[in-house]
Scaffold this active site. Structure first.
Site, PDB file in Angstrom:
ATOM      1  N   GLY A 197       0.855  -1.180   0.000  1.00 45.94           N
ATOM      2  CA  GLY A 197       0.000   0.000   0.000  1.00 45.94           C
ATOM      3  C   GLY A 197       0.889   1.227   0.000  1.00 45.94           C
ATOM      4  N   SER A 254       5.753  -5.273  -1.295  1.00 47.87           N
ATOM      5  CA  SER A 254       5.714  -3.865  -1.702  1.00 47.87           C
ATOM      6  C   SER A 254       6.091  -2.952  -0.532  1.00 47.87           C
ATOM      7  CB  SER A 254       4.327  -3.546  -2.276  1.00 47.87           C
ATOM      8  OG  SER A 254       4.278  -2.269  -2.829  1.00 47.87           O
ATOM      9  N   ALA A 255       5.144  -2.215   0.026  1.00 45.76           N
ATOM     10  CA  ALA A 255       5.448  -1.334   1.157  1.00 45.76           C
ATOM     11  C   ALA A 255       6.012  -2.120   2.336  1.00 45.76           C
ATOM     12  CB  ALA A 255       4.192  -0.572   1.585  1.00 45.76           C
ATOM     13  N   HIS A 296       8.647  -3.135  -7.247  1.00 45.15           N
ATOM     14  CA  HIS A 296       7.967  -2.713  -8.478  1.00 45.15           C
ATOM     15  C   HIS A 296       8.942  -2.024  -9.444  1.00 45.15           C
ATOM     16  CE1 HIS A 296       4.096  -3.372  -6.415  1.00 45.15           C
ATOM     17  NE2 HIS A 296       4.544  -2.618  -5.443  1.00 45.15           N
ATOM     18  N   GLU A 308       8.396  -6.727 -10.953  1.00 44.23           N
ATOM     19  CA  GLU A 308       7.149  -7.415 -10.641  1.00 44.23           C
ATOM     20  C   GLU A 308       7.340  -8.923 -10.798  1.00 44.23           C
ATOM     21  OE1 GLU A 308       3.630  -5.304 -10.421  1.00 44.23           O
ATOM     22  OE2 GLU A 308       5.404  -4.705  -9.302  1.00 44.23           O
TER      23      GLU A 308
END
Length: 241
Positions: free
Chosen positions: A86, A118-119, A155, A190
């Site tokens: 997020g 991700s985060a 990413h 990714e």
């Protein structure tokens, strides 16, 4: 440390965590009690339900750290922790506010397996400085968990030679970071991830990674490569920031 750091949790054309499900369920065996940290998104209940649904078939018991009581206490009841993706600024700000940042550092240092996406992968690095996210809130510090001594850029996107967009590419932004800070950055495309077990770190997934270092050209890192040398580096950040 026992870490699984995913570049992304959702891959085009796949269900949530579907592209990495075998790796995730190998990291989180059946019956595992998983503490989920949903703070990178605004709707904590919906986010936790999404993770619970994705892992239910593997027999993993997902419990949100926000679901009653002290979030830090949830770590003591868990077999592993998953910090979801997020907005990295919102996530880190909430970790500071709830006291979960210090609790995570201690728990993972004491052996609790840590999975990030991700985060959540950004949080494992020393600093927030290589995130792609907009600073929608201001955390007390850019200092993250520091579970690894180098930076990650989840990413990671390669420059598109056919693009007419004249803004900075991801490579240019990471080069700017290295002009101010002497610490390697592992760009995870990714579908890729990093697995850390003790003093060994190995890249994995469907795509190769890209390593950035100050004073040298970016280098391709094939999936399955041993990058344990990165665990032994000493990072030097610009103290002004």
């Amino acid at each position: 440390m026992n870490l699984l750091l995913l570049s992304n949790s959702t891959q085009h054309g796949r269900d949530y965590l579907g592209h990495a499900l075998d790796t995730v369920t190998g990291f989180l065996p059946a019956g595992a009690r998983l503490a989920f940290v949903p703070y990178a998104l605004a709707d904590h209940d919906a986010y936790t339900a999404k993770v619970r649904g994705a892992l239910a078939g593997a027999g993993i018991d997902v419990r949100g750290v926000h679901e009653g009581g002290d979030p830090s206490a949830r770590l003591g009841e868990a077999d592993a922790v998953f910090v979801g993706g997020g907005n990295s600024f919102r996530l880190l700000s909430t970790l500071y506010r709830t006291g979960l940042r210090e609790a995570l550092i201690k728990a993972v240092g004491d052996g609790l397996p840590y999975m990030g996406a991700s985060a959540g992968t950004n949080m494992a690095a020393p600093s927030l400085r290589t995130t792609n996210d907009m600073p929608i809130v201001e955390p007390p510090s850019f200092e993250a968990l520091g579970l690894i001594p180098f930076q990650i850029n989840p990413h990671y996107l390669d420059p598109d030679p056919a693009s007419t967009h004249k803004g900075e590419t991801r490579e240019e932004r990471l080069t700017e970071f290295l002009e101010e800070n002497d610490v390697p950055v592992l760009g995870l495309r990714e579908g890729s991830w990093l697995r850390v077990e003790g003093d060994r770190a190995v890249t994995g997934g469907e795509r190769d990674a890209r390593l950035f270092r100050r004073g040298s050209a970016p280098r391709e890192i094939a999936s399955g490569s041993d990058v344990s040398e990165l665990l032994r580096i000493t990072a030097a950040f610009d103290a002004r920031a």
